[in-house]
Design an enzyme around this catalytic site. Structure first.
Site, mmCIF file in Angstrom:
data_model
loop_
_atom_site.group_PDB
_atom_site.id
_atom_site.type_symbol
_atom_site.label_atom_id
_atom_site.label_comp_id
_atom_site.label_asym_id
_atom_site.label_seq_id
_atom_site.Cartn_x
_atom_site.Cartn_y
_atom_site.Cartn_z
ATOM 1 N N LYS A 47 12.576 -27.459 -23.160
ATOM 2 C CA LYS A 47 13.561 -27.046 -23.917
ATOM 3 C C LYS A 47 13.195 -27.231 -25.407
ATOM 4 C CE LYS A 47 17.327 -27.452 -20.574
ATOM 5 N NZ LYS A 47 18.876 -27.786 -20.331
ATOM 6 N N ASP A 103 23.507 -24.330 -23.305
ATOM 7 C CA ASP A 103 23.947 -25.654 -22.698
ATOM 8 C C ASP A 103 25.013 -26.186 -23.337
ATOM 9 O OD1 ASP A 103 22.098 -25.696 -20.831
ATOM 10 O OD2 ASP A 103 20.633 -26.757 -21.994
#
Ligand code: ATR
Length: 279
Positions: A47, A103
């Site tokens: 990420k 997220d």
């Protein structure tokens, strides 16, 4: 959950998992782009490095410094469009990667929907200052929570507290256990994934009754030792399934442009986990 959602909406799409070595991340993204994938999800450890590999960053990815969702877009006329908007026989020459982060919003939605804890004004003990802990801390700080940060490597919690003070000067943040009662304790460490793991919290410094609710980002096992101890002490508890679900639902909407069938996705997650399947 994505395949169940595609099926529910009658989309002839597939969600597949690929194991990619970090050294090959750039090549993997370029390959998917050339093959006209609709998009990709990234997970640990991809990420953070992916931030520097995108042609375009959505504000969500730029703000939290991490990409977990990529949408590929092709150029038609002067406009960039998601690839699914092109006809099957129409092959855009120019394709770009567009990075998002789903997220951070998922953390807040899970706390609200699973535990009824709105972040604004909440006192939060956050355990862990790795990738997941950092995103949670920054997001909660931006929403007006008061934060207490605890991490095995104390320097990382101190550095995160400094970053939060710099970026969100009105937020109250400190490193170390609180003396007072908190609304919620969040486990963002990896402790609890394995059965023999110690608790992620030092009960000598912070008795579990000092928190009203506990959120564990781990969802397998469904009830970690931390969640069991919290439940037995009378706290409200929830595991990380909600976060997994909501980040996925948002990614689904980014790719397809359609509302995610959240209940279908949730059912599919539950049955996959209770059936002991891997994915
Ligand atoms: P993620 O992206 O899932 O957050 P990570 O960045 O590797 O993964 O972070 C893991 C977190 O779990 C960190 O807070 C880590 O603490 P350190 O920063 O000290 O490494 C924490 N963690 C992992 N193993 C741990 C252990 N045995 N005891 C305490 N904390 C642990």
């Amino acid at each position: 959950m994505h395949n169940a959602a595609f099926e529910a909406l009658g989309l002839n799409w597939r969600y597949l998992a690929f194991e990619v070595h970090p050294k090959n991340l750039r090549a993997a993204i370029a390959g998917a782009q050339a093959m006209q994938f609709a998009g990709i999800n990234l997970t640990v450890p991809h990420k953070l490095p992916a931030i520097n590999m995108m042609d375009r960053l959505d504000a969500s990815a730029a703000k939290w410094g991490a990409v977990n969702t990529i949408r590929f877009e092709g150029k038609r006329g002067g406009a960039w469009l998601p690839l699914h908007e092109f006809d099957p026989d129409e092959r855009p020459v120019r394709i770009r990667s567009h990075g998002f982060n789903t997220d951070a919003d998922a953390i807040v939605r899970a706390l609200m929907e699973d535990l009824d804890v709105p972040p604004a004004g909440a006192k939060v003990l956050l355990l862990g200052a790795g990738g997941a802990g950092r995103t949670a801390a920054l997001k909660l700080a931006s929403e007006g929570a008061t934060l207490f940060l605890v991490n095995r490597t104390a320097e990382k919690a101190l550095a995160l507290a400094r970053e939060i003070r710099r970026r969100f000067p009105r937020t109250r943040v400190s490193a170390g256990y609180p003396r007072e009662k908190v609304d919620i304790t969040i486990n963002a460490t990896s402790l609890g994934l394995k059965g023999g793991d110690p608790l992620p919290v030092d009960l000598g410094q912070f008795p579990i009754k000092q928190t009203r609710a506990v959120y564990d980002m781990i969802y397998r096992p469904q009830e970690t030792r931390l969640l069991r101890a919290a439940r037995q002490a009378g706290c409200k508890t929830a595991n990380g399934l909600g976060m997994l679900l909501y980040q996925g639902a948002k990614a689904f909407e980014i790719w397809t442009g359609r509302p995610a069938p959240v209940e279908v996705m949730q059912k599919s997650l539950h049955s996959a986990l209770s059936g002991g399947k891997d994915k």
